[in-house]
Design a protein around this motif. Structure first.
Motif, PDB file in Angstrom:
ATOM      1  N   SER A   1       0.822  -1.205   0.000  1.00  0.00           N
ATOM      2  CA  SER A   1       0.000   0.000   0.000  1.00  0.00           C
ATOM      3  C   SER A   1       0.856   1.255   0.000  1.00  0.00           C
ATOM      4  O   SER A   1       1.903   1.309   0.656  1.00  0.00           O
ATOM      5  CB  SER A   1      -0.908  -0.017   1.235  1.00  0.00           C
ATOM      6  N   GLY A   2       0.409   2.254  -0.736  1.00  0.00           N
ATOM      7  CA  GLY A   2       1.094   3.552  -0.735  1.00  0.00           C
ATOM      8  C   GLY A   2       0.463   4.513   0.262  1.00  0.00           C
ATOM      9  O   GLY A   2       0.736   5.715   0.232  1.00  0.00           O
ATOM     10  N   GLY A   3      -0.384   3.967   1.132  1.00  0.00           N
ATOM     11  CA  GLY A   3      -1.099   4.824   2.079  1.00  0.00           C
ATOM     12  C   GLY A   3      -0.308   5.094   3.347  1.00  0.00           C
ATOM     13  O   GLY A   3       0.762   4.529   3.570  1.00  0.00           O
TER      14      GLY A   3
ATOM     15  N   HIS B   1      -3.482   9.633   6.679  1.00  0.00           N
ATOM     16  CA  HIS B   1      -3.806   9.452   5.267  1.00  0.00           C
ATOM     17  C   HIS B   1      -4.712  10.576   4.779  1.00  0.00           C
ATOM     18  O   HIS B   1      -4.487  11.157   3.712  1.00  0.00           O
ATOM     19  CB  HIS B   1      -4.474   8.091   5.049  1.00  0.00           C
TER      20      HIS B   1
ATOM     21  N   GLY C   1      -2.135   9.532   0.084  1.00  0.00           N
ATOM     22  CA  GLY C   1      -1.316   8.345  -0.217  1.00  0.00           C
ATOM     23  C   GLY C   1      -0.456   8.570  -1.454  1.00  0.00           C
ATOM     24  O   GLY C   1      -0.555   9.601  -2.114  1.00  0.00           O
ATOM     25  N   ASN C   2       0.383   7.594  -1.737  1.00  0.00           N
ATOM     26  CA  ASN C   2       1.247   7.688  -2.924  1.00  0.00           C
ATOM     27  C   ASN C   2       0.856   6.612  -3.940  1.00  0.00           C
ATOM     28  O   ASN C   2       1.279   5.462  -3.828  1.00  0.00           O
ATOM     29  CB  ASN C   2       2.713   7.533  -2.514  1.00  0.00           C
ATOM     30  N   PRO C   3       0.048   6.957  -4.934  1.00  0.00           N
ATOM     31  CA  PRO C   3      -0.413   5.952  -5.911  1.00  0.00           C
ATOM     32  C   PRO C   3       0.741   5.352  -6.715  1.00  0.00           C
ATOM     33  O   PRO C   3       0.638   4.226  -7.197  1.00  0.00           O
ATOM     34  CB  PRO C   3      -1.367   6.743  -6.810  1.00  0.00           C
TER      35      PRO C   3
ATOM     36  N   ASP D   1       1.799   2.385  -4.892  1.00  0.00           N
ATOM     37  CA  ASP D   1       0.712   1.518  -4.426  1.00  0.00           C
ATOM     38  C   ASP D   1       0.438   0.440  -5.480  1.00  0.00           C
ATOM     39  O   ASP D   1       0.086   0.750  -6.623  1.00  0.00           O
ATOM     40  CB  ASP D   1      -0.548   2.350  -4.177  1.00  0.00           C
TER      41      ASP D   1
ATOM     42  N   SER E   1      -1.938  -1.802  -5.754  1.00  0.00           N
ATOM     43  CA  SER E   1      -3.317  -1.877  -6.254  1.00  0.00           C
ATOM     44  C   SER E   1      -3.534  -0.841  -7.355  1.00  0.00           C
ATOM     45  O   SER E   1      -4.127  -1.129  -8.399  1.00  0.00           O
ATOM     46  CB  SER E   1      -4.311  -1.638  -5.118  1.00  0.00           C
TER      47      SER E   1
ATOM     48  N   TYR F   1      -6.737   9.362  -4.244  1.00  0.00           N
ATOM     49  CA  TYR F   1      -5.823   8.654  -3.345  1.00  0.00           C
ATOM     50  C   TYR F   1      -4.726   9.599  -2.873  1.00  0.00           C
ATOM     51  O   TYR F   1      -4.356   9.631  -1.704  1.00  0.00           O
ATOM     52  CB  TYR F   1      -5.206   7.448  -4.062  1.00  0.00           C
TER      53      TYR F   1
ATOM     54  N   SER G   1      -6.688   3.475   1.620  1.00  0.00           N
ATOM     55  CA  SER G   1      -6.015   2.302   1.045  1.00  0.00           C
ATOM     56  C   SER G   1      -6.971   1.128   0.920  1.00  0.00           C
ATOM     57  O   SER G   1      -6.985   0.422  -0.089  1.00  0.00           O
ATOM     58  CB  SER G   1      -4.821   1.899   1.916  1.00  0.00           C
TER      59      SER G   1
ATOM     60  N   LYS H   1      -8.019  -0.757  -2.517  1.00  0.00           N
ATOM     61  CA  LYS H   1      -7.937  -2.210  -2.689  1.00  0.00           C
ATOM     62  C   LYS H   1      -9.286  -2.769  -3.125  1.00  0.00           C
ATOM     63  O   LYS H   1      -9.357  -3.669  -3.974  1.00  0.00           O
ATOM     64  CB  LYS H   1      -7.496  -2.883  -1.385  1.00  0.00           C
TER      65      LYS H   1
END
Lengths: 369, 369
Positions: B286-288, B295, B300-302, B305, B307, B329, B336, B340
């Motif tokens: 996860s990039g979260g 968060h 977050g960082n897609p 990430d 997913s 995101y 996150s 998902k």
């Protein structure tokens, strides 16, 4: 590499030493072999003198079971009397009922000698195959093929090249180096294809698990050994033990090796009788003494005399007559010039007949071009 | 060997560095390519980002000229979403009218991984070919072949293996070592066969001198370069310049490489939706941020990430929707777990549909067994 030089002519042949050096086995006494072997000049005169696994072939002959004789040709230079040694064996095994496999090593010529596949094809057909047929090879029960173009049957081609690729897993670079000295990718591929040449007749797409004999000069044994070693590791095929026989070399005219690049080192089968006569007179190494007086007194040495060797290898099939020549030369009764003259006459007759056969052989060549 | 690790996910992709490291060329701006490329997700999203000689292919598409897309498969393990990247390109090039050549690397599996040819055949058919067809590959205008059994047409088989043998003269051991690291005879034969795989479609027994494109992961460029170098030295064939495209890698679930020996590193295309859901929930990197509060605050960082990456590579074809997910995101609006869940729903739909297609694909497999 073994430093043994199989082309040196140095008097009596020390079979024991040759056999020990290469770790091969001596052939059984000629009287213990089937009659056909006794009738064959090369076996009878111990020009073919050693083997590996040859019992399988003897049994196949005795029991009239199928077997294969496999050999190859390097399509370079002119077909000369040195090449006849294997050609005679082809014809002999064919007379025994063997299926023949003859590989034209055009991939090896390409990779190791920079020769184009087209040149290889032309030389193979015009020089080698034509002479084989003229010498008596029958175009039946035989597969003559080019390494670069194995078969017109797709299962056969796929199987042959698959084997080359599969054998590669069962060998190391060091083993190649030990046999071939300097090795390049091209030479390695050729070596693997050579192993496939020897082993593929046993596969079900070809003859099935029948014995295969490869007749070679004794210096070629490392190649045989390598193929045998690789085969024994390829458990999935359960190859039969590869058989081989070993022969001495026919010396070049001056007693050394016949060399394609030196036309005076050999008699080509396309030489005219006159050319052959000239070469024999001028270049054939003599075992005689320096003067007629000395020769008459001390006698000559037939074992190092190239003319006598040629009579022994091929041109005087009559053992009794050969023994007379041997004794007469050794005693000094027969002079070197006279010995040469015997060879010249035999050779002339052979070449005249052979050139007629070459003309007749033309008709069989179409299928290979 | 280059030490670049193409499986590492580390945020923004430095295309410039990748292109410089490998010495490849950047693809033209997507707007300058034919419309079909713009419609292709992998080209549009720069997952396929670089090339060698691709101008030939662009011209062929523009002028509706023949060309070949060539690729190979290593018949080991389960077919998973990482394999879809090349499968999608097969289907794309087929839609462009390309003839497809797909080599099953069973000789390589035999020589480099000790896998039997029979196992390779079964895995290739049951895992790879079946999934290709289920994904939309049409069994027309395509040659799927085994390296060990090239063709049912003898000219084709002879030509293919002849090429392997001939290429060997034009390469050195050191070049192999530079590309493959440790090299054995078996690996060398496989490498030469791989070069023949890429080049043989150009021979007259196959498609004639048409452009051939090989789409590969960027880490595979040394193999392409070697094949191009060898081809350029084989003057007798006058090969066209081999074309290639380079794609990024789909990361494994935990962000590293997908590994056949670790089923939790990938989603197999035979996984049930439930299995896929469980894997995504448990393993997808996860990039979260660590807490919901953080968060929401920092986002977050897609780009790291997994997913999100899967949606980008395949499961969310709608660019606008993907951009929304990205922004949401990044801003922290999308959590996150929610990201998902988006992937899980897309993946479930895909797998359910795909399993029906797999059942239908059965009927096309007979010809390969």
């Amino acid at each position: 590499m073994n430093v043994f030089n199989p082309w040196e002519v140095k008097g009596d042949i020390d079979y024991g030493k040759l056999i020990k050096t290469f770790g091969v086995e001596e052939l059984p006494n000629i009287d213990d072999l089937p009659i056909q072997f006794r009738n064959n000049l090369l076996f009878r005169r111990k020009i073919i003198f050693a083997h590996r696994g040859f019992g399988q072939i003897i049994n196949s002959v005795k029991n009239k079971n199928s077997f294969v004789m496999m050999t190859g040709l390097m399509p370079t230079g002119k077909f000369h009397i040195g090449h006849m040694l294997v050609a005679q064996q082809m014809i002999f095994y064919q007379s025994l009922g063997a299926k023949l496999y003859i590989a034209v090593a055009d991939i090896e010529a390409y990779n190791a000698r920079n020769q184009s596949l087209t040149d290889s094809r032309n030389i193979a057909v015009e020089q080698y195959i034509k002479n084989y047929i003229a010498l008596g090879l029958k175009p039946e029960n035989i597969e003559i093929y080019f390494q670069s173009d194995r078969s017109k049957h797709k299962e056969k081609s796929n199987t042959y090249y698959r084997l080359q690729n599969i054998l590669a897993r069962h060998v190391t670079f060091n083993e190649f180096r030990a046999v071939y000295g300097g090795i390049s990718p091209g030479k390695m591929l050729s070596a693997l294809l050579q192993a496939a040449d020897m082993l593929h007749p046993m596969l079900k797409e070809f003859e099935g698990m029948v014995p295969v004999v490869v007749p070679v000069g004794i210096d070629q044994d490392p190649h045989i050994r390598l193929a045998r070693d690789i085969a024994s590791r390829c458990k999935e095929f359960q190859f039969k033990e590869l058989c081989s026989t070993y022969h001495l070399f026919m010396p070049g005219l001056s007693g050394g090796k016949m060399s394609s690049s030196d036309p005076n080192s050999f008699i080509a089968l396309t030489d005219t009788p006159q050319e052959a006569e000239k070469k024999i007179k001028k270049y054939a190494f003599s075992g005689g003494k320096d003067t007629i007086e000395e020769h008459r007194k001390y006698g000559g040495n037939p074992n190092i005399d190239v003319s006598f060797q040629y009579l022994k290898y091929f041109f005087e099939p009559d053992d009794k007559r050969l023994a007379e020549i041997y004794e007469n030369y050794k005693s000094g009764k027969l002079l070197s010039g006279e010995l040469k003259q015997i060879l010249i006459e035999k050779m002339s007759m052979f070449l005249e007949h052979h050139h007629k056969e070459l003309a007749k052989a033309e008709r069989y060549l179409d299928r290979y071009i």
